[in-house]
Design an enzyme around this catalytic site. Structure first.
Site, mmCIF file in Angstrom:
data_model
loop_
_atom_site.group_PDB
_atom_site.id
_atom_site.type_symbol
_atom_site.label_atom_id
_atom_site.label_comp_id
_atom_site.label_asym_id
_atom_site.label_seq_id
_atom_site.Cartn_x
_atom_site.Cartn_y
_atom_site.Cartn_z
ATOM 1 N N TRP A 63 0.858 -1.149 0.047
ATOM 2 C CA TRP A 63 -0.017 0.088 0.158
ATOM 3 C C TRP A 63 0.910 1.175 -0.104
ATOM 4 C CZ3 TRP A 63 -1.548 2.792 5.024
ATOM 5 C CH2 TRP A 63 -0.423 2.480 5.961
ATOM 6 N N ASP A 64 2.129 1.231 0.171
ATOM 7 C CA ASP A 64 3.148 2.475 0.221
ATOM 8 C C ASP A 64 3.052 3.138 -0.921
ATOM 9 O OD1 ASP A 64 3.889 -0.118 1.579
ATOM 10 O OD2 ASP A 64 5.897 1.063 2.114
ATOM 11 N N GLU A 108 0.571 -2.514 12.747
ATOM 12 C CA GLU A 108 1.260 -3.858 12.670
ATOM 13 C C GLU A 108 1.463 -4.437 13.980
ATOM 14 O OE1 GLU A 108 4.175 -3.921 9.542
ATOM 15 O OE2 GLU A 108 2.808 -4.552 7.955
ATOM 16 N N LYS A 164 2.580 0.598 16.493
ATOM 17 C CA LYS A 164 3.937 0.629 15.762
ATOM 18 C C LYS A 164 4.160 1.887 15.035
ATOM 19 C CE LYS A 164 6.558 -1.790 12.508
ATOM 20 N NZ LYS A 164 6.881 -2.877 11.598
ATOM 21 N N GLN A 165 2.812 2.548 14.412
ATOM 22 C CA GLN A 165 2.857 3.366 13.504
ATOM 23 C C GLN A 165 1.692 4.385 13.360
ATOM 24 O OE1 GLN A 165 3.265 -0.175 11.263
ATOM 25 N NE2 GLN A 165 2.357 1.207 9.484
#
Length: 777
Positions: free
Chosen positions: A363-364, A493, A606-607
């Site tokens: 998806w980046d 994640e 995580k993000q």
């Protein structure tokens, strides 16, 4: 990743330079000096072809979309698990060019090196190296090399080697090698996967050395793909002999000169993605012959022109910080050279710079990279979206495997369009990939104003992805009849298989509305296109109404006490994270050191997850709401992903926390060039590289294109005197400059347009019109 690191390379606004040879830094530098054109990529290895140990170097040459597969081994298998892997395959190496001064081989690990300099010139797209080498026997020579991967001819890479003896006039031998005894370094680049390709899996069909040409043709052992590659040599100097040699896995040609010598090497890579298998060798030879006839000088001039054109369109100029300027240009250069332009392949999370993530597309591309190209080179965006459209049938099959009777479900990790992620919780469960891809299609159409693309491709993708959202969830009595989506993984994640992930539900909401709007637009504006779509996908009249109903009832978990949307239903049920209990050496490697269940039970991220959703759909939230969520999730987000800091930095800009915004941007802009995460050896981080551009344009400049309008609310970071960039919107081009005296906008091309700056509407009447606007914040 806290604070600001010392630069690894000298700070130079237009180049990256290595000033000494150090095997301890070699693996990282191979990524920094990698070259690509979106079709072929090569790591920044040395022409001498050193056989470095696995943990200090990796020879890598790749074709985008050319992969090998292997059976995925499961301890326990369930229906719908991917059965075969896909890995970007390391191809035969044609760069190797060994030099001998008399009987002594040029080897930087021996002898004495003086005046060493290897430079990536980002204004030309050419990698150069120069040094004086003194052999153990006392012979001295100047060695210079040049290399580029052509942006004009996608199958071609070119090298030039100069050897100038300084204290002797004897023989100089140059040996050019085609080495097909290559394999991937899957274990080193992807330590958590347990599948291949292991060993050499490319099988030779043809190998030859004659008439200044080395040539190879072969096929993969498992995926059934074919490749052809070769090189042609042009020589300058007093050549006194030449000889050829071939064996089963390599071939070579050696030229002997009396004194100084120059070799130009034209290298071709092609695959069955480009030509029929029967005609592949002839196709590759034809491309190689034409490149050699064009010659090094002509190809290098074309390279410089292509790169110059890129910078004229996409450069972000910073006045006041050369280190940031270097980092931004390094990021943009790698994005430019990594983007596929033919619609036959996507763009890997590592570009074509290494084997991290096995070359997979994630998806980046859609969420981070495509906004950059949509506003600079919309044709590149369209090519990358074409790849997703071309793999729509594979996504339809995947939806059926997961029990959806209609629609398409895009794979989390892929090269050929089919799912190859073997780890369900962090792979297939990330359903948000569907909405991410739909979002990119929708944004491209809105920003570019390309209604033809909506008719031809985008509407179909929007509808097929929406169908999965209409099937995966339900109207739940437990949530007041709201539409709920269970058992998914969001961007974070460190939490997996959750119910009602905010990001997933909000992005699905947007996907459903965009699909319904696309159908309504076609029905109103192009009856033929509407009928063609409804017939092709058997769209019933009730489906868009159902999508609108689901969207209007989409459940977004909210906590009344904290007055925040929760990342998912169970977020507050989890144990608060205590970072002090985790040894520092394990903090960035949680999955390597702790069981997934331990990680998933912690209240942390995580993000960026919820905050990212609010950035992508900022039109739904006021500034106070966004600020509240920025503060809340800022306390629980660990930023262990390279995709995270740039998102928080952009949000910080939008809510006026400018010092925090600039701190995040600093790390984002130089994350790769200074190797903040310590894993740059495995390849670039394309999402973060794009994020640094977004931080300037969406963050500092406050770009907003919601509602089809162009809006800016720029501010100038205190450390800068000004910045300037160019922008594409609605088929028009603009140049935006931000200085202490205000914001300046010049229209470079296109029809008149209204633009909003600091909340006030201005009129630009076409090419050459100019606005000067004082900062009224």
């Amino acid at each position: 990743m806290n604070g600001k690191k010392q630069p690894i390379y000298p700070v130079e606004p237009w180049s990256v330079t290595e000033t000494s040879f150090d095997t301890g830094c070699n693996y990282r530098n191979e990524t920094a000096f990698s070259l690509s054109n979106g079709y072929i990529g090569t790591r920044g290895t040395f022409e001498e072809g050193y056989d470095f140990p696995e943990n200090t170097g990796l020879e890598g040459n790749y074709i985008n979309g050319f992969y090998e597969s292997a059976e995925i081994r499961y301890g326990e298998w369930n229906f719908g698990f991917p059965e075969r892997s896909q890995s970007l395959l390391n191809l035969p190496n044609l760069k190797t060019t060994r030099i001998f001064l008399g009987g002594e081989a040029f080897d930087m690990r021996k002898g004495v090196i003086r005046d060493y300099r290897r430079t990536l010139d980002m204004r030309s797209g050419i990698l150069t190296r120069s040094l004086i080498w003194e052999s153990p026997g006392g012979k001295r020579a100047r060695v210079e090399t040049q290399r580029f991967v052509s942006l004009a001819v996608k199958h071609i890479m070119v090298q030039r080697v100069f050897v100038t003896p300084l204290n002797f006039d004897g023989e100089v031998r140059i040996l050019s090698v085609l080495d097909a005894d290559v394999e991937n370094h899957t274990r080193a680049a992807n330590p958590l996967v347990d599948y291949g390709p292991f060993g050499r899996t490319l099988v030779p069909d043809e190998i030859s050395a004659e008439n200044d040409t080395l040539f190879y043709a072969g096929h993969t052992a498992n995926s059934g793909m074919k490749t052809a590659c070769g090189c042609f040599h042009k020589l300058t100097g007093a050549k006194i002999a030449e000889s050829y040699e071939t064996d089963g896995l390599s071939c070579r040609v050696e030229y002997v000169f009396q004194g100084a010598a120059t070799m130009e090497k034209f290298i071709v890579y092609a695959s069955s993605l480009d030509s029929s298998e029967d005609g592949l060798s002839g196709f590759a030879r034809g491309v190689l012959e034409k490149a050699a006839n064009d010659g090094y000088d002509a190809l290098s001039e074309e390279q410089k022109a292509r790169v110059r054109s890129f910078w004229e369109t996409a450069d972000v100029e910073i006045d006041g910080d050369d280190a940031i300027q270097q980092g931004l240009r390094f990021n943009l250069f790698h994005l430019m050279q990594s983007a596929n332009r033919d619609g036959n392949a996507g763009m890997g999370a590592k570009g074509l710079s290494g084997e991290g993530y096995e070359g997979h597309y994630f998806w980046d591309t859609e969420i981070y990279v495509l906004p950059v190209f949509t506003h600079t080179f919309p044709d590149i965006t369209k090519s990358l979206l074409d790849y997703r459209f071309n793999t729509l049938d594979a996504a339809r099959l995947r939806a059926r495997e997961l029990g959806h009777g209609k629609g398409a479900l895009y794979p989390w990790r892929t090269i050929n369009g089919f799912e190859c992620s073997a780890y369900l919780p962090l792979g297939t469960a990330q359903y948000h990939i569907n909405a991410d891809i739909a979002y990119a299609f929708s944004q491209y159409v809105k920003v570019a104003g390309d209604t033809d693309y909506l008719k031809e491709k985008a509407a179909e993708v929007l509808c097929e992805t929406a169908r999965v959202w209409a099937d995966v969830g339900c109207f739940s009595e437990a949530r007041g009849g709201k539409y709920c989506i269970c058992s998914v993984t969001g961007p974070d994640e460190y939490t997996a298989l959750v119910d009602n992930n905010f990001y997933t539900n909000l992005m699905a909401y947007g996907n459903l509305w965009d699909a319904a709007d696309a159908v309504r637009w076609l029905e109103k504006n192009d009856g033929d296109a509407f009928r063609a779509l409804t017939e092709k996908i058997e769209l019933s009249p009730d489906e868009p109404k159902q999508w609108e109903k689901i969207a209007s009832e989409m459940y977004l978990p909210f906590d009344e006490k904290e007055q925040v949307y929760l990342q998912d239903d169970g977020f507050l049920l989890r144990k608060p994270w205590d970072d002090s209990l985790i040894p520092p050496e394990k903090r960035r490697l949680l999955y390597e050191n702790y069981h997934p269940l331990f990680i998933w039970r912690q209240r942390m991220a995580k993000q960026a997850d919820t905050v990212l959703a609010m950035l992508l759909h900022s039109e739904y939230f006021d500034r106070e709401t966004i600020e509240r969520h920025y503060d809340y999730y800022g306390k629980v987000t660990l930023h262990h992903s390279s995709l995270s800091k740039c998102v928080f930095g952009i949000i910080a800009s939008l809510i006026g926390k400018r010092e925090e915004a600039y701190r995040c941007f600093n790390e984002s802009a130089r994350m790769d060039i200074d190797d903040y995460h310590g894993n740059f050896y495995a390849g670039i981080h394309t999402a973060n590289m794009a994020g640094s551009w977004l931080s300037v344009v969406y963050g500092f400049a406050g770009l907003n294109t919601g509602g089809g309008k162009l809006k800016l609310s720029p501010f100038l970071p205190e450390a800068w005197r000004g910045y300037r960039f160019r922008l594409s919107f609605g088929g028009r081009r603009f140049e935006i400059s931000v200085k202490k005296s205000g914001c300046f906008v010049r229209q470079l091309s296109g029809e008149p347009l209204d633009i909003t700056i600091y909340g006030k509407i201005y009129r630009l009447d076409g090419e050459g019109d100019f606005i000067k606007c004082a900062n009224t914040e």
